[in-house]
Design a protein around this motif. Structure first.
Motif, mmCIF file in Angstrom:
data_model
loop_
_atom_site.group_PDB
_atom_site.id
_atom_site.type_symbol
_atom_site.label_atom_id
_atom_site.label_comp_id
_atom_site.label_asym_id
_atom_site.label_seq_id
_atom_site.Cartn_x
_atom_site.Cartn_y
_atom_site.Cartn_z
ATOM 1 N N UNK A 1 1.585 7.189 9.848
ATOM 2 C CA UNK A 1 0.582 6.424 10.570
ATOM 3 C C UNK A 1 -0.515 5.933 9.646
ATOM 4 N N UNK A 2 -1.270 4.990 10.144
ATOM 5 C CA UNK A 2 -2.314 4.355 9.348
ATOM 6 C C UNK A 2 -3.484 5.302 9.098
ATOM 7 N N UNK A 3 -3.750 5.603 7.826
ATOM 8 C CA UNK A 3 -4.902 6.459 7.522
ATOM 9 C C UNK A 3 -6.204 5.666 7.649
ATOM 10 N N UNK A 4 -7.288 6.374 7.797
ATOM 11 C CA UNK A 4 -8.598 5.748 7.981
ATOM 12 C C UNK A 4 -9.030 4.879 6.802
ATOM 13 N N UNK A 5 -8.592 5.231 5.589
ATOM 14 C CA UNK A 5 -9.051 4.506 4.410
ATOM 15 C C UNK A 5 -8.305 3.191 4.166
ATOM 16 N N UNK A 6 -7.327 2.856 5.006
ATOM 17 C CA UNK A 6 -6.587 1.601 4.877
ATOM 18 C C UNK A 6 -6.900 0.729 6.086
ATOM 19 N N UNK A 7 -7.410 -0.472 5.816
ATOM 20 C CA UNK A 7 -7.769 -1.360 6.928
ATOM 21 C C UNK A 7 -6.509 -2.010 7.512
ATOM 22 N N UNK A 8 -6.679 -2.671 8.645
ATOM 23 C CA UNK A 8 -5.542 -3.247 9.367
ATOM 24 C C UNK A 8 -4.775 -4.282 8.548
ATOM 25 N N UNK A 9 -5.501 -5.113 7.801
ATOM 26 C CA UNK A 9 -4.836 -6.152 7.001
ATOM 27 C C UNK A 9 -3.968 -5.532 5.914
ATOM 28 N N UNK A 10 -4.485 -4.519 5.238
ATOM 29 C CA UNK A 10 -3.698 -3.855 4.187
ATOM 30 C C UNK A 10 -2.524 -3.097 4.795
ATOM 31 N N UNK A 11 -2.714 -2.501 5.947
ATOM 32 C CA UNK A 11 -1.628 -1.785 6.627
ATOM 33 C C UNK A 11 -0.496 -2.757 6.963
ATOM 34 N N UNK A 12 -0.853 -3.964 7.397
ATOM 35 C CA UNK A 12 0.159 -4.974 7.698
ATOM 36 C C UNK A 12 0.891 -5.399 6.430
ATOM 37 N N UNK A 13 0.152 -5.553 5.333
ATOM 38 C CA UNK A 13 0.795 -5.911 4.061
ATOM 39 C C UNK A 13 1.770 -4.826 3.616
ATOM 40 N N UNK A 14 1.409 -3.569 3.808
ATOM 41 C CA UNK A 14 2.323 -2.479 3.457
ATOM 42 C C UNK A 14 3.585 -2.523 4.320
ATOM 43 N N UNK A 15 3.426 -2.820 5.597
ATOM 44 C CA UNK A 15 4.589 -2.939 6.474
ATOM 45 C C UNK A 15 5.451 -4.139 6.092
ATOM 46 N N UNK A 16 4.811 -5.244 5.708
ATOM 47 C CA UNK A 16 5.559 -6.413 5.224
ATOM 48 C C UNK A 16 6.325 -6.071 3.955
#
Length: 82
Positions: free
Chosen positions: A48-63
């Motif tokens: 799951x998305x940790x607090x230190x990663x924002x939504x945009x970066x989380x999406x880039x990681x999923x991409x």
């Protein structure tokens, strides 16, 4: 040396022994390295998305995960046609 055919799940199905050309061995090595990295990224994303990663970066990681998985599949298909 490569023995067997690579199945879509990444496991090797035993068949006649084949000696790979250097460029073919590099593809096999790349698939193995990418598989390791993909596994680590998958494990990270599954937590799951940790607090230190924002939504945009989380999406880039999923991409990145999606494209790495596609690339891994392409390497498997290439190896199956050696």
């Amino acid at each position: 040396m490569f023995v067997g055919g690579l199945k879509s799940d990444g496991t090797i199905e035993p068949v006649a022994e084949t000696v790979l050309q250097p460029h073919q061995q590099r593809v096999v090595d790349e698939k193995e390295q990418l598989g390791e990295r993909l596994g680590k990224l998958s494990a990270f994303l599954e937590k799951g998305q940790p607090d230190f990663i924002d939504d945009a970066e989380w999406q880039r990681l999923n991409d990145q995960h999606m494209h790495m998985n596609e690339y891994h599949e392409i390497l498997i298909h290439r190896i199956n046609h050696f």
